[in-house]
Motif scaffolding. Structure first.
Motif, PDB file in Angstrom:
ATOM      1  N   ASN A 189       0.039  16.516  -0.156  1.00 53.89           N
ATOM      2  CA  ASN A 189      -0.111  15.551  -1.256  1.00 53.89           C
ATOM      3  C   ASN A 189       0.723  14.295  -1.018  1.00 53.89           C
ATOM      4  OD1 ASN A 189      -1.527  14.869  -3.553  1.00 53.89           O
ATOM      5  ND2 ASN A 189       0.040  15.595  -4.948  1.00 53.89           N
ATOM      6  N   THR A 190       0.750  13.840   0.226  1.00 50.89           N
ATOM      7  CA  THR A 190       1.484  12.633   0.576  1.00 50.89           C
ATOM      8  C   THR A 190       0.805  11.395  -0.008  1.00 50.89           C
ATOM      9  OG1 THR A 190       2.000  13.694   2.681  1.00 50.89           O
ATOM     10  CG2 THR A 190       2.480  11.345   2.495  1.00 50.89           C
ATOM     11  N   PRO A 191       1.548  10.503  -0.669  1.00 47.40           N
ATOM     12  CA  PRO A 191       0.919   9.267  -1.175  1.00 47.40           C
ATOM     13  C   PRO A 191       0.338   8.439  -0.044  1.00 47.40           C
ATOM     14  CG  PRO A 191       3.110   9.587  -2.111  1.00 47.40           C
ATOM     15  CD  PRO A 191       2.970  10.596  -1.010  1.00 47.40           C
ATOM     16  N   ALA A 192      -0.780   7.777  -0.324  1.00 45.82           N
ATOM     17  CA  ALA A 192      -1.445   6.984   0.706  1.00 45.82           C
ATOM     18  C   ALA A 192      -0.545   5.882   1.254  1.00 45.82           C
ATOM     19  CB  ALA A 192      -2.735   6.382   0.147  1.00 45.82           C
ATOM     20  N   TRP A 193       0.304   5.304   0.397  1.00 52.27           N
ATOM     21  CA  TRP A 193       1.157   4.194   0.847  1.00 52.27           C
ATOM     22  C   TRP A 193       2.200   4.653   1.857  1.00 52.27           C
ATOM     23  CZ3 TRP A 193       6.267   5.104   0.018  1.00 52.27           C
ATOM     24  CH2 TRP A 193       6.621   5.934  -1.059  1.00 52.27           C
ATOM     25  N   TYR A 194       2.450   5.964   1.912  1.00 49.39           N
ATOM     26  CA  TYR A 194       3.492   6.480   2.791  1.00 49.39           C
ATOM     27  C   TYR A 194       2.928   7.013   4.110  1.00 49.39           C
ATOM     28  CZ  TYR A 194       7.260   9.551   4.432  1.00 49.39           C
ATOM     29  OH  TYR A 194       8.226  10.167   5.186  1.00 49.39           O
ATOM     30  N   HIS A 195       1.699   7.518   4.078  1.00 52.46           N
ATOM     31  CA  HIS A 195       1.169   8.234   5.230  1.00 52.46           C
ATOM     32  C   HIS A 195       0.932   7.278   6.401  1.00 52.46           C
ATOM     33  CE1 HIS A 195      -1.044  11.131   7.585  1.00 52.46           C
ATOM     34  NE2 HIS A 195      -0.796  12.064   6.676  1.00 52.46           N
ATOM     35  N   ALA A 196       1.517   7.603   7.534  1.00 50.45           N
ATOM     36  CA  ALA A 196       1.471   6.720   8.696  1.00 50.45           C
ATOM     37  C   ALA A 196       0.048   6.493   9.191  1.00 50.45           C
ATOM     38  CB  ALA A 196       2.322   7.318   9.829  1.00 50.45           C
ATOM     39  N   ARG A 197      -0.797   7.511   9.096  1.00 51.64           N
ATOM     40  CA  ARG A 197      -2.165   7.363   9.604  1.00 51.64           C
ATOM     41  C   ARG A 197      -2.945   6.334   8.798  1.00 51.64           C
ATOM     42  NH1 ARG A 197      -4.767  12.768  12.019  1.00 51.64           N
ATOM     43  NH2 ARG A 197      -2.919  13.670  12.967  1.00 51.64           N
TER      44      ARG A 197
END
Length: 290
Positions: free
Chosen positions: A279-287
């Motif tokens: 459930n990683t926020p989109a703004w954080y996810h490196a991909r």
């Protein structure tokens, strides 16, 4: 595994979703999908062990828009790893209730399939996209659902300490009581080390430099569950809103507040881990930033 996406982010990832489908085409002739009783289902012929059921709620209106790309990608990921994937295409609650109460109900119905069919369950919000399609859930299940833990939620913080707990984005320290290293952000393993007063103060502690950011609070948009009598009882209480306010339709996230209350009563059985794990926020996810 993935993050909650806005519709703009989901549209931007449509191409990736289609690529994920093409990569997983090898299993398409070995999986069955169907529509019955307001649900879409994909069932692989070969199930992983322990059996895993993935479940989401996505209404027909959203499926016809950006939700179709999200479900398509998630379905290919689930079947490729041997998981049963169910998407409820209608709300499971009356219109007088906030629609988010469909989420615990969907998870409860999944557990009621039985421990043989769904030994483990993974709930995903309708706007959550599995980005790491090559990754399975097995490592997460082994790490975050050891006995006596039956349910693992993520918090709102995508920053993690060495043990997988939540920490703030600015101070680099665990989100716990200052100077209290044995009382860490609602972790199940700390259930006997934190007093109720310490825990309440910890949950209200704002992140330095931010105003009232509740990083420790449960984000119930994703949940890992071990199917057991204890977890079914917890999900029944959650879905029935026992001891919780139903909230007002269209306002806030009352199901998250209810999960927080239930976790306080079952601290040793319910874990809360960093959103860096799922459930990683989109703004954080490196991909997603690539």
């Amino acid at each position: 595994l993935g993050g909650a996406l806005s519709w703009r982010s989901a549209r931007a990832l449509c191409a990736r979703a289609r690529s994920a489908r093409e990569m997983a085409d090898w299993h398409s002739d070995r999986a069955s999908s169907g529509v019955a009783g307001g649900a879409l289902e994909w069932i692989p012929q070969r199930r992983t062990q322990p059996t895993v059921c993935v479940v989401s709620v996505m209404t027909d209106e959203l499926l016809a828009d950006w939700g179709g790309a999200v479900v398509e990608s998630n379905a290919n990921w689930a079947v490729a790893h041997g998981y049963r994937y169910t998407v409820f295409t209608r709300l499971l609650t009356p219109p007088t209730l906030h629609p988010v109460w469909s989420n615990p109900r969907a998870l409860e119905l999944t557990l009621l399939r039985g421990e043989a069919e769904c030994a483990r369950a993974f709930y995903l919000d309708g706007d959550a996209l599995v980005v790491g399609v090559e990754r399975s859930l097995l490592a997460l299940l082994a790490r975050f659902l050891p006995p006596p833990v039956h349910v693992a939620f993520s918090c709102h913080s995508p920053f993690a300490d060495a043990r997988g707990g939540c920490r703030g984005p600015l101070d680099g320290a665990p989100v716990g009581m200052p100077g209290q290293s044995t009382c860490v952000c609602a972790r199940a393993e700390m259930a006997t080390r934190c007093s109720s007063r310490q825990r309440e103060r910890m949950l209200k502690r704002p992140v330095p430099g931010k105003e009232a950011v509740p990083w420790c609070h449960i984000n119930s948009g994703a949940a890992l569950v071990r199917n057991s009598a204890s977890s079914r009882a917890l999900l029944a209480d959650w879905a029935a809103m026992r001891g919780c306010s139903p909230g007002a339709p269209g306002r806030g996230a009352p199901e998250q507040a209810c999960a927080q209350r239930l976790q306080a009563r079952r601290r040793a059985q319910t874990d809360v881990v960093s959103a860096a794990h799922f459930n990683t926020p989109a703004w954080y996810h490196a991909r997603l930033a690539a």
